[in-house]
Scaffold this motif. Structure first.
Motif, mmCIF file in Angstrom:
data_model
loop_
_atom_site.group_PDB
_atom_site.id
_atom_site.type_symbol
_atom_site.label_atom_id
_atom_site.label_comp_id
_atom_site.label_asym_id
_atom_site.label_seq_id
_atom_site.Cartn_x
_atom_site.Cartn_y
_atom_site.Cartn_z
ATOM 1 N N ILE A 35 0.959 -1.215 0.032
ATOM 2 C CA ILE A 35 -0.095 -0.076 0.177
ATOM 3 C C ILE A 35 0.894 1.231 -0.045
ATOM 4 N N GLU A 36 2.156 1.141 0.754
ATOM 5 C CA GLU A 36 2.842 2.179 0.633
ATOM 6 C C GLU A 36 3.496 2.577 -0.660
ATOM 7 N N LEU A 37 4.092 1.628 -1.353
ATOM 8 C CA LEU A 37 4.411 1.550 -2.523
ATOM 9 C C LEU A 37 3.373 2.250 -3.547
ATOM 10 N N PHE A 38 2.116 1.939 -3.578
ATOM 11 C CA PHE A 38 1.082 2.263 -4.391
ATOM 12 C C PHE A 38 0.924 3.871 -4.022
ATOM 13 N N VAL A 39 0.826 4.225 -2.875
ATOM 14 C CA VAL A 39 0.496 5.756 -2.621
ATOM 15 C C VAL A 39 1.842 6.602 -2.742
ATOM 16 N N GLY A 40 3.033 5.969 -2.571
ATOM 17 C CA GLY A 40 4.298 6.672 -2.727
ATOM 18 C C GLY A 40 4.883 7.324 -1.509
ATOM 19 N N ARG A 41 4.431 6.752 -0.489
ATOM 20 C CA ARG A 41 4.859 7.583 0.680
ATOM 21 C C ARG A 41 4.745 6.724 1.959
ATOM 22 N N ARG A 126 -13.724 -18.129 -6.487
ATOM 23 C CA ARG A 126 -14.453 -17.199 -7.785
ATOM 24 C C ARG A 126 -14.012 -15.837 -7.830
ATOM 25 N N ILE A 127 -12.926 -15.571 -7.095
ATOM 26 C CA ILE A 127 -12.230 -14.273 -7.064
ATOM 27 C C ILE A 127 -10.894 -14.568 -7.931
ATOM 28 N N ARG A 128 -10.821 -14.186 -9.197
ATOM 29 C CA ARG A 128 -9.779 -14.336 -10.051
ATOM 30 C C ARG A 128 -9.427 -13.277 -10.624
ATOM 31 N N ARG A 129 -8.065 -13.122 -11.173
ATOM 32 C CA ARG A 129 -7.745 -11.919 -12.387
ATOM 33 C C ARG A 129 -6.590 -12.796 -13.013
ATOM 34 N N PRO A 130 -5.998 -12.115 -14.256
ATOM 35 C CA PRO A 130 -4.868 -12.446 -14.884
ATOM 36 C C PRO A 130 -3.623 -12.404 -13.782
ATOM 37 N N ILE A 131 -2.702 -13.234 -13.763
ATOM 38 C CA ILE A 131 -1.745 -12.786 -13.189
ATOM 39 C C ILE A 131 -0.894 -11.576 -13.700
ATOM 40 N N ALA A 132 -0.868 -11.391 -14.869
ATOM 41 C CA ALA A 132 -0.269 -10.233 -15.353
ATOM 42 C C ALA A 132 -0.677 -9.020 -14.920
ATOM 43 N N SER A 133 -2.056 -9.141 -14.388
ATOM 44 C CA SER A 133 -2.540 -7.711 -13.860
ATOM 45 C C SER A 133 -2.362 -7.748 -12.323
ATOM 46 N N LEU A 134 -1.564 -8.806 -11.859
ATOM 47 C CA LEU A 134 -1.924 -8.777 -10.124
ATOM 48 C C LEU A 134 -0.752 -7.648 -9.675
ATOM 49 N N GLY A 135 0.089 -7.082 -10.327
ATOM 50 C CA GLY A 135 1.360 -6.224 -9.758
ATOM 51 C C GLY A 135 1.486 -5.039 -10.495
ATOM 52 N N LEU A 136 1.962 -4.039 -9.462
ATOM 53 C CA LEU A 136 2.585 -2.566 -10.235
ATOM 54 C C LEU A 136 3.969 -2.836 -9.790
ATOM 55 N N ARG A 137 4.339 -1.702 -10.474
ATOM 56 C CA ARG A 137 6.029 -1.303 -10.061
ATOM 57 C C ARG A 137 6.215 0.005 -9.433
ATOM 58 N N SER A 138 7.068 -0.068 -8.434
ATOM 59 C CA SER A 138 7.416 1.406 -8.020
ATOM 60 C C SER A 138 8.392 2.168 -8.952
ATOM 61 N N ALA A 139 8.817 3.321 -8.558
ATOM 62 C CA ALA A 139 9.499 4.051 -9.121
ATOM 63 C C ALA A 139 10.832 3.541 -9.644
ATOM 64 N N ASP A 140 11.480 2.622 -8.623
ATOM 65 C CA ASP A 140 12.536 1.836 -8.745
ATOM 66 C C ASP A 140 12.647 0.551 -9.212
ATOM 67 N N GLY A 141 11.398 0.390 -9.859
ATOM 68 C CA GLY A 141 11.008 -1.089 -10.422
ATOM 69 C C GLY A 141 10.593 -2.371 -9.508
ATOM 70 N N PRO A 143 8.293 -4.805 -7.765
ATOM 71 C CA PRO A 143 7.022 -5.201 -8.144
ATOM 72 C C PRO A 143 6.186 -5.353 -6.646
ATOM 73 N N PHE A 144 5.134 -4.907 -6.616
ATOM 74 C CA PHE A 144 4.054 -4.977 -5.463
ATOM 75 C C PHE A 144 2.711 -5.291 -5.870
ATOM 76 N N LEU A 145 2.006 -5.790 -5.015
ATOM 77 C CA LEU A 145 0.848 -6.448 -5.211
ATOM 78 C C LEU A 145 -0.215 -5.129 -5.428
ATOM 79 N N VAL A 146 -1.182 -5.179 -6.460
ATOM 80 C CA VAL A 146 -2.207 -4.217 -6.665
ATOM 81 C C VAL A 146 -2.998 -4.077 -5.376
ATOM 82 N N PRO A 147 -3.260 -2.677 -5.430
ATOM 83 C CA PRO A 147 -4.065 -2.169 -3.959
ATOM 84 C C PRO A 147 -5.297 -2.756 -3.659
ATOM 85 N N GLU A 148 -6.017 -3.241 -4.840
ATOM 86 C CA GLU A 148 -7.377 -3.732 -4.953
ATOM 87 C C GLU A 148 -7.298 -4.930 -4.091
ATOM 88 N N VAL A 149 -6.261 -5.913 -4.872
ATOM 89 C CA VAL A 149 -6.092 -7.342 -4.116
ATOM 90 C C VAL A 149 -5.710 -7.366 -2.647
#
Length: 199
Positions: A35-41, A126-141, A143-149
């Motif tokens: 969550i901190e990586l998502f909000v950037g602080r 029943r709760i599924r999503r593509p693995i490719a959509s499961l993460g984001l990347r911080s400014a330094d690269g 990987p972190f779990l998307v906040p909604e998951v």
């Protein structure tokens, strides 16, 4: 942080990334740090640090942390030594890791299910999503779990730290992420109070 299972001195996000970046399989920083990586602080203290791996890649833990003292939470609340080559049963979702048996715990690895190219929630298939959509990347690269998951997992306990994380992440969630989280909660906890802030 200290528990009945021993003290924690969590590694930093940078230290964890330095270890896990060698993997060619997916991994993500999870928990409050995601969550901190998502909000950037940084906005709160952390007692541990979590990494999410797919269950099918569990052997990678021993590759990345070769020589470490690695324990499976089996059953939850009890730790047992996990040796390389053993396939963990589906009942084990958490792995605690430290450099040596007398040291503090440094990183927790969580295992989640995959079905082909889809991530499947271990709480409700029943709760599924593509693995490719499961993460984001911080400014330094990193990987972190998307906040909604991550918030979907946190909604179950809704501890004070989870409420803090939700409050920090909610203003930055885009409509698609809000919709996904609301749909997931509608299936699993239709009366959950967090839903009121999503629509």
């Amino acid at each position: 942080m200290s528990t009945d299972l021993g003290p924690w001195e969590p590694m930093s996000v940078e230290e964890v990334a330095g270890l896990f970046d060698r993997l060619t399989t997916p991994w993500w920083i999870a928990g409050g740090y995601a969550i901190e990586l998502f909000v950037g602080r940084t906005f709160r203290s952390h007692g541990d640090i979590d990494v999410l791996l797919l269950r099918r890649d569990q052997a990678k833990v021993h590759e990345v942390l070769r020589g470490w003292d690695i324990h499976a939470a089996d059953p939850p609340g009890t730790l047992r030594l996990w040796l390389a080559g053993e396939t963990l049963p589906e009942s084990v979702h958490d792995i605690w890791c430290r450099e040596h048996p007398d040291g503090p715990w440094r990183v927790q690895v969580m295992l989640d299910v995959a079905d082909g190219e889809e991530w499947v929630s271990r709480r409700d298939p029943r709760i599924r999503r593509p693995i490719a959509s499961l993460g984001l990347r911080s400014a330094d690269g990193t990987p972190f779990l998307v906040p909604e998951v991550q918030l979907f997992y946190k909604a179950r306990g809704a501890r004070p730290k989870d409420e803090t994380d939700r409050a920090a992440a909610l203003p930055a969630l885009d409509p698609e992420a809000r919709r996904w989280l609301d749909d997931a909660l509608a299936l699993t906890a239709p009366d959950h109070p967090w839903r009121a802030g999503l629509v």
